[in-house]
Each structure stands twice: as C-alpha cells, then as structure tokens.
Design a protein around this motif. Structure first.
Motif, PDB file in Angstrom:
ATOM      1  N   VAL A 218       0.838  -1.193   0.000  1.00  0.00           N
ATOM      2  CA  VAL A 218       0.000   0.000   0.000  1.00  0.00           C
ATOM      3  C   VAL A 218       0.880   1.253   0.000  1.00  0.00           C
ATOM      4  CG1 VAL A 218      -1.563   1.370   1.440  1.00  0.00           C
ATOM      5  CG2 VAL A 218      -1.996  -1.066   1.074  1.00  0.00           C
ATOM      6  N   VAL A 219       0.537   2.225  -0.865  1.00  0.00           N
ATOM      7  CA  VAL A 219       1.289   3.482  -0.945  1.00  0.00           C
ATOM      8  C   VAL A 219       0.411   4.613  -0.432  1.00  0.00           C
ATOM      9  CG1 VAL A 219       2.470   5.120  -2.453  1.00  0.00           C
ATOM     10  CG2 VAL A 219       2.628   2.655  -2.901  1.00  0.00           C
ATOM     11  N   LEU A 220       0.924   5.347   0.548  1.00  0.00           N
ATOM     12  CA  LEU A 220       0.208   6.467   1.160  1.00  0.00           C
ATOM     13  C   LEU A 220       0.886   7.774   0.772  1.00  0.00           C
ATOM     14  CD1 LEU A 220      -0.193   4.986   4.768  1.00  0.00           C
ATOM     15  CD2 LEU A 220      -1.779   4.781   2.837  1.00  0.00           C
ATOM     16  N   GLY A 253      -7.744   4.389  -2.971  1.00  0.00           N
ATOM     17  CA  GLY A 253      -8.568   5.593  -3.058  1.00  0.00           C
ATOM     18  C   GLY A 253      -9.140   6.036  -1.727  1.00  0.00           C
ATOM     19  N   ASP A 254      -8.979   5.232  -0.659  1.00  0.00           N
ATOM     20  CA  ASP A 254      -9.392   5.664   0.672  1.00  0.00           C
ATOM     21  C   ASP A 254      -8.519   6.843   1.103  1.00  0.00           C
ATOM     22  OD1 ASP A 254     -11.032   3.404   0.616  1.00  0.00           O
ATOM     23  OD2 ASP A 254      -9.542   2.171   1.661  1.00  0.00           O
ATOM     24  N   LYS A 255      -9.041   7.680   1.986  1.00  0.00           N
ATOM     25  CA  LYS A 255      -8.250   8.816   2.450  1.00  0.00           C
ATOM     26  C   LYS A 255      -8.724   9.276   3.814  1.00  0.00           C
ATOM     27  CE  LYS A 255     -11.068  12.345   0.105  1.00  0.00           C
ATOM     28  NZ  LYS A 255     -11.049  13.460  -0.887  1.00  0.00           N
ATOM     29  N   VAL A 256      -7.867  10.059   4.469  1.00  0.00           N
ATOM     30  CA  VAL A 256      -8.228  10.712   5.713  1.00  0.00           C
ATOM     31  C   VAL A 256      -8.001  12.204   5.530  1.00  0.00           C
ATOM     32  CG1 VAL A 256      -5.918  10.244   6.673  1.00  0.00           C
ATOM     33  CG2 VAL A 256      -7.785  10.884   8.209  1.00  0.00           C
ATOM     34  N   VAL A 277     -11.943   9.506   8.312  1.00  0.00           N
ATOM     35  CA  VAL A 277     -11.398   8.562   7.345  1.00  0.00           C
ATOM     36  C   VAL A 277     -12.532   8.225   6.385  1.00  0.00           C
ATOM     37  CG1 VAL A 277     -10.395   6.284   6.970  1.00  0.00           C
ATOM     38  CG2 VAL A 277      -9.772   7.601   9.009  1.00  0.00           C
ATOM     39  N   TYR A 278     -12.282   8.400   5.077  1.00  0.00           N
ATOM     40  CA  TYR A 278     -13.290   8.154   4.048  1.00  0.00           C
ATOM     41  C   TYR A 278     -12.915   6.932   3.208  1.00  0.00           C
ATOM     42  CZ  TYR A 278     -14.662  13.034   4.964  1.00  0.00           C
ATOM     43  OH  TYR A 278     -15.061  14.205   5.552  1.00  0.00           O
ATOM     44  N   GLU A 283     -17.330   8.269   1.539  1.00  0.00           N
ATOM     45  CA  GLU A 283     -18.257   8.105   2.657  1.00  0.00           C
ATOM     46  C   GLU A 283     -17.444   7.998   3.945  1.00  0.00           C
ATOM     47  OE1 GLU A 283     -21.672   5.434   0.407  1.00  0.00           O
ATOM     48  OE2 GLU A 283     -19.877   4.465   1.232  1.00  0.00           O
ATOM     49  N   PRO A 284     -17.845   8.699   5.024  1.00  0.00           N
ATOM     50  CA  PRO A 284     -17.080   8.654   6.270  1.00  0.00           C
ATOM     51  C   PRO A 284     -17.205   7.295   6.953  1.00  0.00           C
ATOM     52  CG  PRO A 284     -19.115   9.878   6.603  1.00  0.00           C
ATOM     53  CD  PRO A 284     -19.030   9.580   5.129  1.00  0.00           C
TER      54      PRO A 284
END
Length: 466
Positions: A218-220, A253-256, A277-278, A283-284
C-alpha cells in the motif's frame, strides 16, 4: 447518505469550541505606531485583541537587537526568505533541517502498526496519527540551520529503521530523505516556500511524502497543512498550522482528511485536530479527534459523520513525556537525534552532528557559533563559484533527480528518488567491523571530541580563501 460537508469537517467533538474559535480565528491585532512601525501585527495566542501592544514588548530579543533586525528585514515583506537573508544565531536551535526531518520517525511504531493492520480504515488512522505526532516537536520556535549543499544526516538504533537525508539543492533549498525498516519505506522530497509578512512568516510545505507499507504494498501520499510563525521579532514567538492535512491511500482511493483548527482569541481551538477517514466513495467510516500536542483517538461513525451508538473513542497515540524547562524545548528524542547514540558505525563526514556551528550553539558559545556559521556559508559560496567557473554541476550522492514533476497546493516540485547506494554503503561498512580509529560509534564516541572528525560535505578542497 451524503458525505459530511467541508464546514462540518472539524468533527463532532470540536463542535463546542469551533463556533467560538471562528469568531477570532488567528485574528491579527495591529500595533499602529509601536516604536514608529506602522501596521505591525502582534498576536497573543493566550489573549484578546486589546493586549497586542503589551505583548509586543515581550519575547527573546533585546530592544536594540529587535530594532536592528526589523530595520534589516522590513524591506523583505512579501518575499520568500527561505535562503534570501543571513540570520543571527540568536534565533537558531542546535539542529539542522535534515535532523528536523528525522524527528518524524519518533513514533514510527505507528507505521509498523499500520502495516500490520488488516482494516484499511484503521490503517489510515495509525498512519495519519504518525504524521500528526511530529507537530508537538514542530511547535518549537527556534529556527534549524539550513543544511550545506551535500550535507547529510544518518540515523540508526531507533525502531529498527535506517534513515538518511541529504541536501540535494541550495537554490532553491531542497532536501531528500529515505527511511526503512521491515514494515515500511518512507520517501520525501522537501522544498519549503515562505512568505515574510513583517512580524510573521507563512511556511508552505512544498514537497512530496510517500509511505509504502510492505505487507500489502500500500502506498500512502501525505499533504500537510501550511504553518504560520507568529511574532518573529515583536512579542513571544509561537507557531500554528491551520488548515487541512490529507493522507490518501493511492492504492485503494481511501483517504483521511484532518482539519487543524486555527488559534482563536484566548487560545480557543488551539492544537485541536478533527476529521474523518473516508472510503473510496468518499463516505465517512471513522471519525478522528484530538490535539496535535497531546493525543489522537478514533471512533466508528455513521454516514452523517456522527459517532455510532454504543461505540467509544479509542486512543491510538499519546505524546511522550518531555524534559522540563529545556533550553530549546527539546523532546528526549530530539536530544537523541543530536547525539551520537543514534549514529551508525563510520558516520559520514558530511553528517549534521559534526557541524561546528551547530555544536558550538549546543555548548552555548554564541560567538563561536556565529563565526563558524559565517565560515561555512562563505566556503559554500566559494564552492559555487568554483563549479560555475569550471562548468560543473552538483550531483547528490544518495538521491537521483527524476523526470517527475509533481503538483502541490503551493507549486510544482521536482522529485528526487532514493538510489539505493546508501543501503549498499551501510552493508559494506557493517561487514568490515569497527576497528577503524576514525569510526564514530554510538557507544564509543565522546561528544566532547566532536572535532576529531571534521565536518566535510564539500565537493572540492578548501576553496574559502579564493
């Protein structure tokens, strides 16, 4: 259900204070005519709008130093002063920007936990809490030394990581860093941009920060908020970082998205961080709340961003105890960064620990620190003249300039990439043992003998006399 609107992004638990803080969000109080300087902005984070003139008389500067510095600096209002002016050592701390980059590794165990975590949303909680944790150290009001071109900083003996940073460009000042352990790799290209506003300066973190979690690949990607340094000359200097921090899982594609509240009158909202965190559909999934100088917690939430019934906040990070009345407001980890306890075997001669100006300031010798700083800066100018005369270009040793140009909220950035040569260097050094007399080792080195290994980031010989 819809995603919470941006004006709700401060989070459920900040609702009690957000309304009050919005009334006086970092409101600038002008001291008109103070000491003859019209429109000078002084802000007391603990007070209201009526006490600016009293606050202006406080701070670290003596009257004559303050007046002289203002006369020198006021012509730069509106300019980027990152490397434009020579600053007095009175405002410095005995640490360089490369070492400051390494402070982000204090709570690197949070990245270990993120790598081990199977929940993709909780993974972002751990990783973003790691990104927030360094702001406790960033509230120090002393300026770190600008690194010399080719200067490095190495760190070992902490969290199983290997850390290397290098100053890869002088104009504009740019640094690159790489850290790695069994759980993650960390890569950053950093180019600070500033705007001098008279008694304050805005600092824009033009850079690219990437963390790769090794288990799943996973790349953040991290985009931090800007920072504002208030009361540079008049009043007590203090720092705020109002705005959004966004960490995106580029794989899913998730994000905070976390909102750093600005400081209002009488300190309302100061230090508070709230957000969500979405998932990839925006969506939260989890709410986050806390203070960047204290702790961070999370809690499951519904599609409106409200806490799920029957759930509780769970703390994921809490700031470690810090020394009391430390001269430079250092944490215990900052002292370790400055020491040889975290130095690897056969420390590079270009390492920040060996800078004579930094070392003199650490020992409290302001006069020597100033003289050594001037000497290093002149030698750097001499090297630049030599390169230009001979048609040479500086080439970093541990990082390579790529063709990638990445956009940031504050401008485009040329990206440097870790080339792996430092890993090879360390493996070769570790295989040789430790019999070399020049070896700087964490357990054998006497800090009082710092001059036994001369600071040497130079590409050529001593050109300062040319």
């Amino acid at each position: 259900m819809g995603t919470p609107q941006k004006n709700q992004g401060k989070g459920f638990f900040a609702a009690m204070t957000s309304g009050f803080s919005m009334i006086g969000n970092a409101m600038q109080r002008s001291v008109n005519g103070l000491l003859g300087y019209e429109g000078l902005e002084v802000i007391n984070p603990e007070g209201g709008k009526e006490d600016a003139e009293e606050e202006a008389q406080k701070g670290r500067w003596k009257q004559e130093e303050r007046d002289g510095y203002w006369k020198m600096m006021h012509k730069y209002i509106g300019a980027d002063v990152t490397s434009l002016v020579t600053l007095p050592v009175i405002i410095f701390e005995p640490m360089t920007m490369l070492q400051k980059m390494a402070e982000l590794m204090e709570y690197c165990y949070l990245l270990d936990q993120a790598d081990e975590c199977e929940d993709p949303y909780l993974r972002l909680v751990y990783a973003s809490s790691w990104a927030i944790s360094v702001y406790y150290a960033y509230q120090r009001t002393w300026k770190p030394f600008n690194p010399i071109l080719g200067e490095t900083y190495e760190m070992a003996n902490h969290g199983g990581i290997t850390f290397i940073a290098e100053q890869v460009s002088h104009h504009p000042p740019m640094s690159a860093g790489h850290a790695e352990n069994e759980h993650f790799t960390y890569d950053v290209t950093s180019k600070l941009k500033t705007k001098f506003l008279g008694n304050s300066v805005d600092v824009y973190p033009v850079g690219r920060t990437r963390v790769t979690l090794k288990r799943d690949g996973v790349v953040l990607d991290l985009v931090p908020p800007p920072t504002k340094v208030n009361n540079l000359i008049f009043g007590r200097t203090w720092i705020d970082s109002p705005g959004e921090m966004i960490m995106t899982n580029t794989t899913t594609g998730d994000k905070v998205v976390l909102y750093f509240q600005p400081c209002g009158w009488f300190g309302a909202g100061r230090y508070e961080v709230d957000g969500y965190v979405y998932n990839a559909a925006e969506e939260p999934m989890l709410l986050m709340t806390g203070k960047w100088n204290e702790s961070m917690s999370y809690q499951p939430c519904d599609m409106e961003g409200e806490p799920e019934p029957g759930t509780e906040q769970k703390e994921v990070w809490h700031v470690a105890a810090a020394p009391q009345n430390d001269k430079f407001q250092y944490t215990y980890f900052a002292h370790k960064i400055n020491s040889f306890e975290t130095a690897p075997k056969k420390l590079l001669a270009s390492d920040s620990r060996l800078r004579p100006d930094r070392y003199a300031l650490e020992k409290g010798d302001m006069s020597k620190a100033g003289a050594e700083k001037s000497s290093l800066e002149e030698r750097q100018r001499a090297e630049k003249r030599h390169r230009e005369t001979n048609g040479h270009n500086f080439t970093p040793k541990w990082f390579d300039l790529t063709d990638e140009i990445t956009p940031t909220p504050w401008g485009d950035l040329e990206v440097y990439q870790y080339n792996g040569k430092y890993t090879e260097h360390r493996a070769a050094v570790d295989s040789l043992g430790s019999t070399d007399e020049d070896d700087v080792q964490s357990k054998e080195f006497n800090p009082d003998d710092v001059q036994t290994k001369e600071f040497n980031p130079w590409q050529f010989g001593n050109l300062s006399a040319e």
